[in-house]
Enzyme design. Structure first.
Site, PDB file in Angstrom:
ATOM      1  N   LYS A 220     -42.621  51.637  18.833  1.00  0.00           N
ATOM      2  CA  LYS A 220     -41.332  51.416  19.514  1.00  0.00           C
ATOM      3  C   LYS A 220     -41.534  50.526  20.734  1.00  0.00           C
ATOM      4  O   LYS A 220     -40.720  49.637  21.011  1.00  0.00           O
ATOM      5  CB  LYS A 220     -40.713  52.764  19.933  1.00  0.00           C
TER       6      LYS A 220
ATOM      7  N   GLY B 169     -29.903  56.656   6.541  1.00  0.00           N
ATOM      8  CA  GLY B 169     -30.629  57.724   7.223  1.00  0.00           C
ATOM      9  C   GLY B 169     -29.723  58.600   8.087  1.00  0.00           C
ATOM     10  O   GLY B 169     -28.495  58.423   8.099  1.00  0.00           O
ATOM     11  N   TYR B 170     -30.343  59.523   8.772  1.00  0.00           N
ATOM     12  CA  TYR B 170     -29.606  60.531   9.551  1.00  0.00           C
ATOM     13  C   TYR B 170     -28.683  59.871  10.590  1.00  0.00           C
ATOM     14  O   TYR B 170     -27.460  60.050  10.549  1.00  0.00           O
ATOM     15  CB  TYR B 170     -30.621  61.466  10.210  1.00  0.00           C
ATOM     16  N   ILE B 171     -29.242  59.075  11.476  1.00  0.00           N
ATOM     17  CA  ILE B 171     -28.420  58.499  12.552  1.00  0.00           C
ATOM     18  C   ILE B 171     -27.614  57.306  12.020  1.00  0.00           C
ATOM     19  O   ILE B 171     -26.439  57.127  12.362  1.00  0.00           O
ATOM     20  CB  ILE B 171     -29.311  58.085  13.748  1.00  0.00           C
TER      21      ILE B 171
ATOM     22  N   TYR C 148     -46.573  56.170  16.575  1.00  0.00           N
ATOM     23  CA  TYR C 148     -45.127  55.982  16.377  1.00  0.00           C
ATOM     24  C   TYR C 148     -44.485  55.438  17.652  1.00  0.00           C
ATOM     25  O   TYR C 148     -43.762  54.434  17.625  1.00  0.00           O
ATOM     26  CB  TYR C 148     -44.459  57.311  15.973  1.00  0.00           C
TER      27      TYR C 148
ATOM     28  N   SER D 120     -36.574  54.999  21.487  1.00  0.00           N
ATOM     29  CA  SER D 120     -36.723  56.451  21.588  1.00  0.00           C
ATOM     30  C   SER D 120     -37.232  56.834  22.968  1.00  0.00           C
ATOM     31  O   SER D 120     -38.001  56.085  23.601  1.00  0.00           O
ATOM     32  CB  SER D 120     -37.746  56.895  20.534  1.00  0.00           C
TER      33      SER D 120
HETATM   34  P1  NAD Z   1     -34.177  58.417   9.068  1.00  0.00           P
HETATM   35  O1  NAD Z   1     -35.539  58.452   8.491  1.00  0.00           O
HETATM   36  O2  NAD Z   1     -33.202  59.434   8.639  1.00  0.00           O
HETATM   37  O3  NAD Z   1     -33.541  56.970   8.853  1.00  0.00           O
HETATM   38  C1  NAD Z   1     -34.302  55.808   8.767  1.00  0.00           C
HETATM   39  C2  NAD Z   1     -33.811  55.049   7.542  1.00  0.00           C
HETATM   40  O4  NAD Z   1     -34.547  53.838   7.416  1.00  0.00           O
HETATM   41  C3  NAD Z   1     -34.003  55.823   6.234  1.00  0.00           C
HETATM   42  O5  NAD Z   1     -32.799  55.792   5.516  1.00  0.00           O
HETATM   43  C4  NAD Z   1     -35.104  55.059   5.507  1.00  0.00           C
HETATM   44  O6  NAD Z   1     -34.963  55.157   4.107  1.00  0.00           O
HETATM   45  C5  NAD Z   1     -34.915  53.661   6.045  1.00  0.00           C
HETATM   46  N1  NAD Z   1     -36.109  52.814   6.071  1.00  0.00           N
HETATM   47  C6  NAD Z   1     -37.331  53.120   6.565  1.00  0.00           C
HETATM   48  N2  NAD Z   1     -38.161  52.067   6.437  1.00  0.00           N
HETATM   49  C7  NAD Z   1     -37.439  51.064   5.866  1.00  0.00           C
HETATM   50  C8  NAD Z   1     -37.738  49.739   5.482  1.00  0.00           C
HETATM   51  N3  NAD Z   1     -38.952  49.227   5.658  1.00  0.00           N
HETATM   52  N4  NAD Z   1     -36.760  48.989   4.928  1.00  0.00           N
HETATM   53  C9  NAD Z   1     -35.520  49.501   4.738  1.00  0.00           C
HETATM   54  N5  NAD Z   1     -35.196  50.758   5.073  1.00  0.00           N
HETATM   55  C10 NAD Z   1     -36.130  51.538   5.642  1.00  0.00           C
HETATM   56  O7  NAD Z   1     -34.356  58.449  10.664  1.00  0.00           O
HETATM   57  P2  NAD Z   1     -33.254  58.640  11.789  1.00  0.00           P
HETATM   58  O8  NAD Z   1     -33.491  59.959  12.424  1.00  0.00           O
HETATM   59  O9  NAD Z   1     -31.921  58.309  11.285  1.00  0.00           O
HETATM   60  O10 NAD Z   1     -33.756  57.544  12.805  1.00  0.00           O
HETATM   61  C11 NAD Z   1     -33.216  56.243  12.818  1.00  0.00           C
HETATM   62  C12 NAD Z   1     -33.963  55.411  13.862  1.00  0.00           C
HETATM   63  O11 NAD Z   1     -33.867  56.052  15.123  1.00  0.00           O
HETATM   64  C13 NAD Z   1     -35.454  55.273  13.565  1.00  0.00           C
HETATM   65  O12 NAD Z   1     -35.856  53.966  13.918  1.00  0.00           O
HETATM   66  C14 NAD Z   1     -36.094  56.288  14.487  1.00  0.00           C
HETATM   67  O13 NAD Z   1     -37.399  55.904  14.867  1.00  0.00           O
HETATM   68  C15 NAD Z   1     -35.156  56.254  15.688  1.00  0.00           C
HETATM   69  N6  NAD Z   1     -35.161  57.509  16.453  1.00  0.00           N
HETATM   70  C16 NAD Z   1     -34.948  58.699  15.816  1.00  0.00           C
HETATM   71  C17 NAD Z   1     -34.979  59.880  16.548  1.00  0.00           C
HETATM   72  C18 NAD Z   1     -34.817  61.216  15.867  1.00  0.00           C
HETATM   73  O14 NAD Z   1     -35.261  62.213  16.443  1.00  0.00           O
HETATM   74  N7  NAD Z   1     -34.183  61.296  14.724  1.00  0.00           N
HETATM   75  C19 NAD Z   1     -35.197  59.834  17.945  1.00  0.00           C
HETATM   76  C20 NAD Z   1     -35.374  58.594  18.544  1.00  0.00           C
HETATM   77  C21 NAD Z   1     -35.357  57.427  17.792  1.00  0.00           C
HETATM   78  C1  WQD Z   2     -38.473  70.063  20.526  1.00  0.00           C
HETATM   79  C2  WQD Z   2     -39.081  71.285  21.207  1.00  0.00           C
HETATM   80  C3  WQD Z   2     -41.359  71.708  20.552  1.00  0.00           C
HETATM   81  C4  WQD Z   2     -40.490  72.713  16.376  1.00  0.00           C
HETATM   82  C5  WQD Z   2     -39.793  64.508  18.526  1.00  0.00           C
HETATM   83  C6  WQD Z   2     -40.576  63.231  18.601  1.00  0.00           C
HETATM   84  C7  WQD Z   2     -39.799  62.179  19.335  1.00  0.00           C
HETATM   85  C8  WQD Z   2     -38.373  62.007  18.792  1.00  0.00           C
HETATM   86  C9  WQD Z   2     -37.697  63.304  18.533  1.00  0.00           C
HETATM   87  C10 WQD Z   2     -38.176  60.041  17.428  1.00  0.00           C
HETATM   88  C11 WQD Z   2     -40.532  71.062  21.669  1.00  0.00           C
HETATM   89  C12 WQD Z   2     -40.458  72.831  20.110  1.00  0.00           C
HETATM   90  C13 WQD Z   2     -40.363  72.339  17.698  1.00  0.00           C
HETATM   91  C14 WQD Z   2     -40.895  74.040  16.064  1.00  0.00           C
HETATM   92  C15 WQD Z   2     -41.006  74.529  18.412  1.00  0.00           C
HETATM   93  N1  WQD Z   2     -38.327  61.304  17.557  1.00  0.00           N
HETATM   94  N2  WQD Z   2     -40.626  73.240  18.712  1.00  0.00           N
HETATM   95  N3  WQD Z   2     -41.139  74.888  17.098  1.00  0.00           N
HETATM   96  O1  WQD Z   2     -41.081  66.902  20.143  1.00  0.00           O
HETATM   97  O2  WQD Z   2     -39.109  66.499  21.679  1.00  0.00           O
HETATM   98  O3  WQD Z   2     -39.528  64.943  19.843  1.00  0.00           O
HETATM   99  O4  WQD Z   2     -38.557  64.229  17.852  1.00  0.00           O
HETATM  100  O5  WQD Z   2     -38.232  59.168  18.243  1.00  0.00           O
HETATM  101  O6  WQD Z   2     -40.526  61.004  19.238  1.00  0.00           O
HETATM  102  O7  WQD Z   2     -41.798  63.487  19.272  1.00  0.00           O
HETATM  103  O8  WQD Z   2     -38.694  67.197  19.309  1.00  0.00           O
HETATM  104  O9  WQD Z   2     -37.573  68.833  17.872  1.00  0.00           O
HETATM  105  O10 WQD Z   2     -40.018  68.333  17.478  1.00  0.00           O
HETATM  106  O11 WQD Z   2     -39.337  69.619  19.504  1.00  0.00           O
HETATM  107  O12 WQD Z   2     -41.261  75.339  19.313  1.00  0.00           O
HETATM  108  O13 WQD Z   2     -41.040  74.404  14.895  1.00  0.00           O
HETATM  109  O14 WQD Z   2     -39.149  72.352  20.233  1.00  0.00           O
HETATM  110  O15 WQD Z   2     -42.599  72.196  20.984  1.00  0.00           O
HETATM  111  O16 WQD Z   2     -40.695  71.766  22.865  1.00  0.00           O
HETATM  112  P1  WQD Z   2     -39.706  66.443  20.316  1.00  0.00           P
HETATM  113  P2  WQD Z   2     -38.895  68.498  18.439  1.00  0.00           P
END
Ligand code: NAD
Ligand code: WQD
Length: 336
Positions: free
Chosen positions: A152, A10-12, A148, A124
């Site tokens: 967490k 995934g992304y991170i 969601y 998160s």
């Molecule tokens: P992502 O969706 O890109 O990566 C998640 C990965 O997990 C994917 O590759 C997906 O295929 C895999 N996956 C999902 N369910 C699975 C399962 N049951 N078994 C095996 N693989 C599985 O998301 P990301 O943005 O890289 O986020 C990674 C983690 O960080 C997630 O737990 C997400 O909740 C958390 N997180 C993300 C953000 C964000 O904004 N991107 C913010 C805070 C926390």
């Molecule tokens: C950022 C700002 C929107 C899109 C979400 C999840 C959070 C976490 C990260 C995983 C806000 C504004 C957005 C658009 C906009 N994920 N916006 N137009 O909402 O802080 O967090 O992603 O844990 O759980 O809730 O991030 O990037 O969606 O929004 O104006 O098309 O941009 O209103 O102020 P958010 P975001």
């Protein structure tokens, strides 16, 4: 060390694999590719020139976990696997509880059975819900406002209880703020499926011509310019935060909680203006209604991570934008 990285495609997770391999660790990725493509892992190998083991499968598959933990001498687990779309979680909460909570439970059970004591979990900032004040400290009240976020919180609690029951276990809960940006090679980045719900990938798709204009969700918040304020953090800084956590907290018993953010708030309008400035692209936008569930502002106190992990974010907003743009231009359709 042998590190099991769940969700490593995934992304991170993929950016963290790069940093782990660069730090000399052995990486075993477990991913079901529900929200990622195997190509991301090829790119990790190309960037680092290192090999890693990839296993396609689900963290809820207890038999598969048994095989993985039996065959590989796992020292620590970095647990990224999970579903992360807030809107989707309100429409299909049971799937979120199954994938995220049940999946984490299966993982912890396998770790316990095989005596693996170190876990780093992707939590998160969403666990803070609508904060009473900013910056947000790790001790600020926890109150998730959607399924969601609730998953967490439940996983955090499960980890906490696990640690209380076993004096040798080390769990680090990393609460990410808003991850953005991409690897500076331009070959690894965020590849959202369908219409991006997050701000940065949406702006990037407008800039590259895939979408006409950005809707700014509300300009009447109690913030300096009325638009939402967030703490955007470069994904490579975030990835390096995991390596720092692994170094500082490996086998240090207890439950450790850290915010990973920059400590700087950036508004939506500031982001749009800065994106145009850095890339030279016009970003057409219109003001739209507030998005349900959104909060006015959210940014971290990053002091604890600085003091205890010897980690802080290095990359400024301009770098986050430049790297996002580099990735978006080179990969307009993601990992095709
Ligand atoms: P992502 O969706 O890109 O990566 C998640 C990965 O997990 C994917 O590759 C997906 O295929 C895999 N996956 C999902 N369910 C699975 C399962 N049951 N078994 C095996 N693989 C599985 O998301 P990301 O943005 O890289 O986020 C990674 C983690 O960080 C997630 O737990 C997400 O909740 C958390 N997180 C993300 C953000 C964000 O904004 N991107 C913010 C805070 C926390
Ligand atoms: C950022 C700002 C929107 C899109 C979400 C999840 C959070 C976490 C990260 C995983 C806000 C504004 C957005 C658009 C906009 N994920 N916006 N137009 O909402 O802080 O967090 O992603 O844990 O759980 O809730 O991030 O990037 O969606 O929004 O104006 O098309 O941009 O209103 O102020 P958010 P975001």
């Amino acid at each position: 060390m042998n590190i099991l990285v769940t969700g490593g495609a995934g992304y991170i997770g993929s950016h963290t694999c790069v940093e782990l391999l660069n730090a000399g660790e052995q990486v075993i990725v477990l991913d079901n590719f529900s929200n990622a493509k195997p190509e991301a892992l090829n790119r990790v190998i190309n960037i680092t020139g290192q090999q890693m083991i990839t296993i396609e499968g689900d963290i809820r598959d207890a038999a598969l976990l048994e095989t993985i933990f039996s065959q590989h001498n796992i020292d620590a687990v970095l647990h990224f696997a999970g579903l992360k779309a807030v809107g989707e979680s309100t429409m299909d909460p049971l799937n979120y509880y199954d994938n995220n909570v049940n999946g984490s439970l299966c993982l912890l059970r396998a770790m316990q059975k095989h005596g693996v004591k170190t876990l780093i979990f992707s939590s998160s900032a969403t666990v803070y819900g609508d904060p009473d004040s900013v910056p947000i400290f790790e001790s600020s009240p926890l109150r998730a406002t959607n399924p969601y976020g609730q998953t967490k919180l439940v996983i955090e609690l499960m980890c906490q209880h696990w640690v209380e029951s076993n004096s040798e276990v080390s769990v680090t809960l990393l609460r990410y703020f808003n991850p953005v940006g991409a690897h500076d090679s331009g070959t690894l980045g965020e590849d959202p499926q369908g219409v991006p719900s997050n701000l940065m990938p949406f702006i990037a798709q407008v800039a590259v011509g895939k979408r006409k204009s950005l809707s700014i969700f509300g300009d009447d918040y109690d913030t300096p310019d009325g638009t939402g304020v967030r703490d955007y953090i470069h994904v490579v800084d975030l990835a390096q935060g995991h390596v720092a956590a692994l170094k500082q907290r490996n086998e240090q018993a207890g439950c450790h909680v850290f915010n990973l953010g920059t400590g700087q708030g950036v508004s939506v309008l500031e982001m749009v203006t800065e994106f145009s400035k850095v890339t030279g692209q016009d970003i057409p936008y219109q003001i739209a209604a507030r998005r349900p569930g959104d909060i006015a502002q959210c940014y971290a106190s990053s002091q604890r991570a600085r003091l205890e992990l010897d980690w802080s974010s290095k990359r400024e907003l301009q770098q986050m934008i430049a790297d996002t743009w580099h990735w978006q231009r080179l990969n307009p359709d993601g990992y095709v």
